[in-house]
Design an enzyme around this catalytic site. Structure first.
Site, PDB file in Angstrom:
ATOM      1  N   ASP A  22       0.839  -1.201   0.000  1.00  0.00           N
ATOM      2  CA  ASP A  22       0.000   0.000   0.000  1.00  0.00           C
ATOM      3  C   ASP A  22       0.873   1.251   0.000  1.00  0.00           C
ATOM      4  OD1 ASP A  22      -2.364   1.400   0.010  1.00  0.00           O
ATOM      5  OD2 ASP A  22      -2.599   1.336   2.184  1.00  0.00           O
ATOM      6  N   TRP A  27       2.742   7.990  -2.509  1.00  0.00           N
ATOM      7  CA  TRP A  27       4.173   8.200  -2.788  1.00  0.00           C
ATOM      8  C   TRP A  27       4.336   9.080  -4.031  1.00  0.00           C
ATOM      9  CZ3 TRP A  27       7.515   7.014  -6.805  1.00  0.00           C
ATOM     10  CH2 TRP A  27       8.889   7.001  -6.511  1.00  0.00           C
ATOM     11  N   HIS A  39       2.687   3.404  -8.920  1.00  0.00           N
ATOM     12  CA  HIS A  39       2.491   1.978  -9.155  1.00  0.00           C
ATOM     13  C   HIS A  39       3.681   1.376  -9.898  1.00  0.00           C
ATOM     14  CE1 HIS A  39      -1.451   2.007  -7.455  1.00  0.00           C
ATOM     15  NE2 HIS A  39      -1.955   2.808  -8.368  1.00  0.00           N
ATOM     16  N   SER A  67      -7.144  -5.712  -5.749  1.00  0.00           N
ATOM     17  CA  SER A  67      -8.249  -6.327  -5.019  1.00  0.00           C
ATOM     18  C   SER A  67      -9.554  -6.257  -5.805  1.00  0.00           C
ATOM     19  CB  SER A  67      -8.437  -5.623  -3.663  1.00  0.00           C
ATOM     20  OG  SER A  67      -9.075  -4.365  -3.846  1.00  0.00           O
ATOM     21  N   ASN A  70     -10.714  -2.781  -5.964  1.00  0.00           N
ATOM     22  CA  ASN A  70      -9.957  -1.780  -6.727  1.00  0.00           C
ATOM     23  C   ASN A  70     -10.604  -1.393  -8.050  1.00  0.00           C
ATOM     24  OD1 ASN A  70      -6.653  -2.950  -5.659  1.00  0.00           O
ATOM     25  ND2 ASN A  70      -7.986  -1.383  -4.779  1.00  0.00           N
ATOM     26  N   ARG A  73     -11.807   2.254  -8.557  1.00  0.00           N
ATOM     27  CA  ARG A  73     -10.925   3.379  -8.884  1.00  0.00           C
ATOM     28  C   ARG A  73     -11.246   3.909 -10.286  1.00  0.00           C
ATOM     29  NH1 ARG A  73      -5.022   1.742  -6.216  1.00  0.00           N
ATOM     30  NH2 ARG A  73      -5.857   1.288  -4.138  1.00  0.00           N
ATOM     31  N   ILE A 197      -6.695  -5.058   7.311  1.00  0.00           N
ATOM     32  CA  ILE A 197      -6.248  -6.179   6.483  1.00  0.00           C
ATOM     33  C   ILE A 197      -6.896  -6.169   5.105  1.00  0.00           C
ATOM     34  CG2 ILE A 197      -5.671  -7.600   8.455  1.00  0.00           C
ATOM     35  CD1 ILE A 197      -8.253  -9.112   8.084  1.00  0.00           C
TER      36      ILE A 197
END
Length: 244
Positions: A22, A27, A39, A67, A70, A73, A197
């Site tokens: 994650d 970042w 990514h 996941s 995801n 997104r 988690i």
């Protein structure tokens, strides 16, 4: 006994490490770049971590790449991630094979595009004889979805008379999970400072040790992995029992 990069002897460490990678987006944003830049940086970090595993005594490494949640997104980010997965497999296939890494994928492949599925199948086949490190990549994976799919297969076997209802116990369901050929994880790591988690290996991690670290995934190093393995080795694992 495994050793870290400074040749320091390590205590008994985890055999199977699972990582929730994650922090890629944050970042990148901290550097004024688009999330996909993060990514790509995170994908490069995977190589360093995989290469560190043998020296740390890690035989199995499972990483959470995408996941079932995801898909929520943006279309741009999802499309970029799918392109990244295709590029990663194409670029790393030869190196993974030569380094003795066996690759498996877990998750529901139905929603993935045919080209990506073909590359996943090819990578699994090309590395099927390797045994130095077993790398499992979770794509379109969710713990609840996995259990639901496993339960459907189990129920089908019961309906067809291949399995008696009275024979179903907690040892039965794992044989139907995506991870049926893998040992349960000993240590689960989540990067980026989040302490949840996120629907990852729900059944398998019942007795895993957890480490939640502040490091964003693109900054996670082999040295930090070694430190977490040392922490694990110092823990007393009782599995519900008490020390005599």
């Amino acid at each position: 006994m495994p050793r870290d990069r400074d040749n320091e002897a390590l205590p008994a460490g985890p055999r199977h490490v699972a990582i929730i990678m994650d922090g890629n987006g944050r970042w990148a944003q901290a550097r004024g770049r688009p999330r996909l830049f993060g990514h790509h940086a995170g994908a490069r970090r995977v190589r360093e971590v995989v290469e560190a595993c043998p020296d740390l005594g890690i035989k199995y490494l499972t990483i959470f790449a995408f996941s079932t949640e995801n898909w929520k997104r943006t279309q741009v980010e999802v499309a970029g991630l799918m392109s990244l997965f295709r590029r990663y497999i194409t670029k790393e296939m030869r190196a993974l094979k030569e380094r003795g890494v066996r690759v498996r994928f877990i998750g529901d492949r139905v929603r993935l595009d045919p080209k990506l599925i073909g590359l996943m199948n090819q990578l699994e086949q090309e590395t099927a004889q390797n045994d130095l490190v077993h790398l499992t990549i979770a794509i379109n994976y969710g713990g609840r979805d996995e259990v639901a799919r496993a339960t459907r297969r189990l129920a089908q076997d019961v309906a067809e008379g291949k399995l008696r209802p009275e024979d179903v116990d907690e040892e039965t369901l794992p044989r139907y999970l995506d991870t049926c050929v893998l040992p349960d994880p000993d240590l689960v790591i989540r990067t980026s400072g989040e302490a949840r988690i996120s629907n990852f290996l729900l059944w398998q991690s019942a007795y895993a040790e957890y480490e939640f670290v502040d490091t964003l995934w693109p900054d996670f190093t082999a040295e930090e992995l070694a430190r977490l393995c040392r922490n694990y080795g110092a823990r007393e694992r009782r599995f519900g029992a008490v020390k005599a």
